[in-house]
Design a protein around this motif. Structure first.
Motif, PDB file in Angstrom:
ATOM      1  N   ARG A   1       0.832  -1.205   0.000  1.00  0.00           N
ATOM      2  CA  ARG A   1       0.000   0.000   0.000  1.00  0.00           C
ATOM      3  C   ARG A   1       0.868   1.257   0.000  1.00  0.00           C
ATOM      4  O   ARG A   1       0.605   2.219  -0.724  1.00  0.00           O
ATOM      5  CB  ARG A   1      -0.910  -0.042   1.228  1.00  0.00           C
TER       6      ARG A   1
ATOM      7  N   ARG B   1      -5.149  -3.787  -1.773  1.00  0.00           N
ATOM      8  CA  ARG B   1      -6.135  -4.125  -0.750  1.00  0.00           C
ATOM      9  C   ARG B   1      -6.432  -5.629  -0.772  1.00  0.00           C
ATOM     10  O   ARG B   1      -6.592  -6.268   0.259  1.00  0.00           O
ATOM     11  CB  ARG B   1      -7.415  -3.339  -1.015  1.00  0.00           C
ATOM     12  N   ARG B   2      -6.490  -6.176  -2.009  1.00  0.00           N
ATOM     13  CA  ARG B   2      -6.764  -7.614  -2.102  1.00  0.00           C
ATOM     14  C   ARG B   2      -5.565  -8.445  -1.689  1.00  0.00           C
ATOM     15  O   ARG B   2      -5.705  -9.542  -1.164  1.00  0.00           O
ATOM     16  CB  ARG B   2      -7.134  -7.972  -3.536  1.00  0.00           C
TER      17      ARG B   2
ATOM     18  N   SER C   1      -5.077  -4.031   6.444  1.00  0.00           N
ATOM     19  CA  SER C   1      -5.708  -4.390   5.176  1.00  0.00           C
ATOM     20  C   SER C   1      -6.517  -3.244   4.588  1.00  0.00           C
ATOM     21  O   SER C   1      -6.698  -3.166   3.389  1.00  0.00           O
ATOM     22  CB  SER C   1      -6.600  -5.618   5.367  1.00  0.00           C
ATOM     23  N   ARG C   2      -7.076  -2.377   5.388  1.00  0.00           N
ATOM     24  CA  ARG C   2      -7.838  -1.259   4.816  1.00  0.00           C
ATOM     25  C   ARG C   2      -7.145   0.051   5.089  1.00  0.00           C
ATOM     26  O   ARG C   2      -7.046   0.467   6.183  1.00  0.00           O
ATOM     27  CB  ARG C   2      -9.245  -1.193   5.406  1.00  0.00           C
TER      28      ARG C   2
ATOM     29  N   TYR D   1     -18.378  -1.671  -1.834  1.00  0.00           N
ATOM     30  CA  TYR D   1     -17.967  -0.916  -0.657  1.00  0.00           C
ATOM     31  C   TYR D   1     -19.200  -0.600   0.193  1.00  0.00           C
ATOM     32  O   TYR D   1     -20.324  -0.594  -0.316  1.00  0.00           O
ATOM     33  CB  TYR D   1     -17.293   0.385  -1.088  1.00  0.00           C
TER      34      TYR D   1
END
Lengths: 88, 226
Positions: free
Chosen positions: A30, A76-77, A87-88, B91
């Motif tokens: 990221r 993200r995946r 992860s986010r 989302y």
């Protein structure tokens, strides 16, 4: 070319190189992608300085913007495989 | 597992050799040929190309074949993405601030896309930038929780994604059938042919980019077996 523009170009080139190295050597996907987006935005400035507004526009819209969004989605995946807490 | 050390040495050496030969080729190309340069020939012919902006006339007229292949590459990339599996789950629905921001930003992005498409004839702009604007609108919608990023149902997505390549190719073949040659536009109507190609290419690029961001085969609303 006046001195101010020369200094600006030099600074731009050095920042671009540093960002490229940082993006490539980043361990966190990221973080690498965010550095890549910054790289793309500065590269758009370089194209504008080289009097290529078409390329600057494309680089900012596609190179930095949409590729960045695509790669953030990919990061993200892929993130849970690298480290689970970010992860986010 | 560490790779063998010979490989670690060989790869930089090969890369260095590749870089040196590319640099030599560039230097040779720049100074080795003293005849008339292609850029000057192309610049002279810009007024006849149907677009007054040099970049657009090169992309859509002088080098149209290349742009056609670029569109085909985008289409192939989308086929690859769709073959990988279903799209990611949508989302979460946005909060009040994000929802109203999206309501402002998305129409603006679409209008900007249309402007860039039209202005490409005589100033920086064109199909790829306009398509990127449409793509950005779809990405914004997706991030705000829209399940398909504003894209229509799957059959329409397929049609729209293929439309740019299809129209470009049919235009080339049609001109060939009329005796003009593949993608060699007749002078009078070149502007309109280029505009049609650019408009359909913009739609295709936008749809392809949104679908790529969704990251998988569109999920049908009806019950699909897998």
């Amino acid at each position: 070319m006046n001195l101010f523009l020369f200094c600006f170009d030099l600074l731009l080139s050095l920042t671009l190189l540093a960002l490229a190295v940082a993006a490539l050597s980043s361990r966190d996907p990221r973080r690498g992608v965010i550095l890549f987006i910054t790289f793309g935005l500065l590269l758009a400035l370089v194209w504008a300085r080289l009097r290529a507004p078409d390329l600057a526009l494309t680089e900012a819209a596609i190179g930095a913007g949409l590729t960045g969004a695509l790669m953030l989605g990919a990061a993200r995946r892929a993130a849970p495989r690298f480290d689970s807490e970010d992860s986010r | 597992m560490r790779p063998p050390s010979l490989l670690c040495l060989l790869v930089p050496l090969l890369l260095l050799a590749l870089g040196l030969s590319l640099g030599w080729a560039l230097g040779d190309g720049l100074k080795g040929y003293s005849g008339e340069r292609l850029a000057e020939v192309a610049l002279e012919l810009v007024p006849e190309s149907g677009a007054t902006h040099p970049v657009t006339s090169v992309l859509l007229n002088f080098r149209g074949y290349d742009t056609l292949l670029e569109l085909a590459v985008l289409l192939t990339a989308l086929l690859g993405i769709w073959s990988l599996g279903p799209a990611a789950p949508p989302y979460p629905p946005p909060g009040l601030v994000l929802a109203s921001l999206v309501g402002w930003v998305v129409p603006l992005l679409i209008i900007t896309g249309g402007y860039l498409l039209w202005v490409g004839a005589y100033a920086p702009g064109g199909a790829f930038q306009a398509g990127a604007m449409l793509g950005a609108a779809g990405v914004t919608l997706t991030l705000a929780g829209h399940p398909t990023g504003g894209l229509p149902a799957e059959p329409w997505q397929r049609l729209l994604a293929a439309l740019g390549t299809l129209v470009f190719l049919l235009m080339g073949l049609g001109l060939m059938a009329l005796g003009s040659g593949f993608l060699i536009y007749p002078k009078g109507i070149a502007k309109w042919l280029i505009l049609i190609i650019e408009a359909t290419a913009t739609l295709s690029i936008g749809v392809t980019l949104i679908a790529a961001f969704l990251g998988g085969r569109p999920m049908s609303l009806r019950n699909r077996s897998r």
